[in-house]
Design a protein around this motif. Structure first.
Motif, PDB file in Angstrom:
ATOM      1  N   ALA A  29       0.878  -1.296   0.080  1.00 31.49           N
ATOM      2  CA  ALA A  29      -0.006  -0.050   0.051  1.00 31.49           C
ATOM      3  C   ALA A  29       0.919   1.325   0.056  1.00 31.49           C
ATOM      4  CB  ALA A  29      -1.140  -0.069   1.207  1.00 31.49           C
ATOM      5  N   GLY A  30       2.074   1.139  -0.271  1.00 30.66           N
ATOM      6  CA  GLY A  30       2.888   2.487  -0.539  1.00 30.66           C
ATOM      7  C   GLY A  30       4.030   2.634   0.403  1.00 30.66           C
ATOM      8  N   ASP A  31       4.621   3.584   0.216  1.00 33.84           N
ATOM      9  CA  ASP A  31       5.975   3.730   1.066  1.00 33.84           C
ATOM     10  C   ASP A  31       5.733   3.912   2.472  1.00 33.84           C
ATOM     11  OD1 ASP A  31       8.635   4.288   1.458  1.00 33.84           O
ATOM     12  OD2 ASP A  31       8.465   6.512   0.764  1.00 33.84           O
ATOM     13  N   PHE A  32       6.748   4.004   3.108  1.00 31.62           N
ATOM     14  CA  PHE A  32       6.855   4.331   4.733  1.00 31.62           C
ATOM     15  C   PHE A  32       6.378   5.665   5.061  1.00 31.62           C
ATOM     16  CE2 PHE A  32      10.085   1.051   4.240  1.00 31.62           C
ATOM     17  CZ  PHE A  32       9.721  -0.024   4.961  1.00 31.62           C
ATOM     18  N   ILE A  33       5.970   5.722   6.416  1.00 31.34           N
ATOM     19  CA  ILE A  33       5.843   7.268   6.953  1.00 31.34           C
ATOM     20  C   ILE A  33       7.055   7.384   7.663  1.00 31.34           C
ATOM     21  CG2 ILE A  33       4.573   8.604   8.423  1.00 31.34           C
ATOM     22  CD1 ILE A  33       2.054   6.606   7.814  1.00 31.34           C
ATOM     23  N   HIS A  34       7.727   8.519   7.195  1.00 33.62           N
ATOM     24  CA  HIS A  34       8.734   8.900   7.694  1.00 33.62           C
ATOM     25  C   HIS A  34       8.558   9.841   8.738  1.00 33.62           C
ATOM     26  CE1 HIS A  34      11.437   6.983   4.595  1.00 33.62           C
ATOM     27  NE2 HIS A  34      10.578   7.138   4.068  1.00 33.62           N
ATOM     28  N   ALA A  35       9.390   9.829   9.714  1.00 28.63           N
ATOM     29  CA  ALA A  35       9.262  10.767  11.075  1.00 28.63           C
ATOM     30  C   ALA A  35       9.191  12.197  10.874  1.00 28.63           C
ATOM     31  CB  ALA A  35      10.502  10.360  12.112  1.00 28.63           C
ATOM     32  N   SER A  36      10.019  12.684   9.798  1.00 34.05           N
ATOM     33  CA  SER A  36       9.993  14.119   9.512  1.00 34.05           C
ATOM     34  C   SER A  36       8.728  14.388   8.863  1.00 34.05           C
ATOM     35  CB  SER A  36      11.347  14.456   8.574  1.00 34.05           C
ATOM     36  OG  SER A  36      11.265  13.674   7.412  1.00 34.05           O
ATOM     37  N   ASP A  37       8.208  13.593   7.883  1.00 35.21           N
ATOM     38  CA  ASP A  37       6.936  14.008   7.260  1.00 35.21           C
ATOM     39  C   ASP A  37       5.863  14.017   8.247  1.00 35.21           C
ATOM     40  OD1 ASP A  37       8.265  14.072   4.875  1.00 35.21           O
ATOM     41  OD2 ASP A  37       7.813  11.837   4.351  1.00 35.21           O
ATOM     42  N   LEU A  38       5.733  12.963   9.049  1.00 35.69           N
ATOM     43  CA  LEU A  38       4.715  13.032  10.180  1.00 35.69           C
ATOM     44  C   LEU A  38       4.696  14.047  10.953  1.00 35.69           C
ATOM     45  CD1 LEU A  38       2.288  11.736  11.730  1.00 35.69           C
ATOM     46  CD2 LEU A  38       4.059  10.184  13.012  1.00 35.69           C
ATOM     47  N   ASN A  39       6.127  14.540  11.448  1.00 36.49           N
ATOM     48  CA  ASN A  39       6.200  16.043  12.254  1.00 36.49           C
ATOM     49  C   ASN A  39       5.744  16.853  11.390  1.00 36.49           C
ATOM     50  OD1 ASN A  39       7.184  15.357  15.125  1.00 36.49           O
ATOM     51  ND2 ASN A  39       8.340  13.693  14.046  1.00 36.49           N
TER      52      ASN A  39
END
Length: 186
Positions: free
Chosen positions: A108-118
């Motif tokens: 279902a796609g790429d990981f969620i990266h910490a920087s993107d979430l923040n």
């Protein structure tokens, strides 16, 4: 665990219209589930799948869509946060994790990266999208997602593990039984 959190929120009086659930939805009707159409998150507990309304399922459960939901970006294919500066927002995320990343369902796609979430939390704050926000995160190395990164004001984060440890399942065999049958967790 996601449907259990949904049931707790609903039971606490939060209207279903204010709950957005992203879940791959591959457990209740899995051929290995000894209770077809049902899900249990504790031994001999209630069926948490019944009445659990899932807003995003299957291939719609992506990193991009999760971040769009969080930022209130209406280009997402389903409901998004429409909260205001007067609202208290609760986010519960459960999946696999690693240092600085969160998993999304396989394929279902790429990981969620910490920087993107923040960055998404900062963006939500900048558009006055909450009064307070509480983020519960259940994943291995989940502490790494917020450690030295959480910049959005009035956000509190609770993680299941520190930045370098695994987050283990609780009900493993032989304690993983419902009506005398093992549910095969862990």
């Amino acid at each position: 665990d996601a449907c259990h959190a949904y049931q707790i929120a609903k039971g606490a009086g939060i209207p279903e219209s204010n709950i957005i659930l992203l879940a791959y939805d591959d457990i209740a009707n899995n051929s290995e589930n000894p209770f077809p159409g049902k899900m249990f998150n504790k031994p001999d507990g209630p069926d948490v799948y019944e009445g659990c309304t899932i807003s995003y399922k299957g291939s719609d459960v992506t990193a991009a869509n999760f971040l769009k939901v969080l930022k209130g970006d209406s280009s997402a294919p389903g409901p998004v946060l429409k909260s205001t500066a007067e609202d208290k927002v609760f986010v519960y995320y459960t999946d696999h994790g690693g240092p600085g990343i969160l998993g999304v369902p396989s394929g279902a796609g790429d990981f969620i990266h910490a920087s993107d979430l923040n960055d998404a939390l900062v963006a939500l704050n900048e558009k006055n999208g909450y009064k307070e926000l509480l983020f519960y995160l259940e994943a291995c190395e989940s502490g790494s997602i917020f450690a030295n990164l959480l910049k959005a004001p009035k956000v509190k984060a609770v993680t299941a593990a520190n930045p370098t440890e695994s987050s283990w399942g609780w009900y493993c065999p032989p304690q993983d039984t419902v009506q005398g049958k093992s549910i095969g967790s862990c």
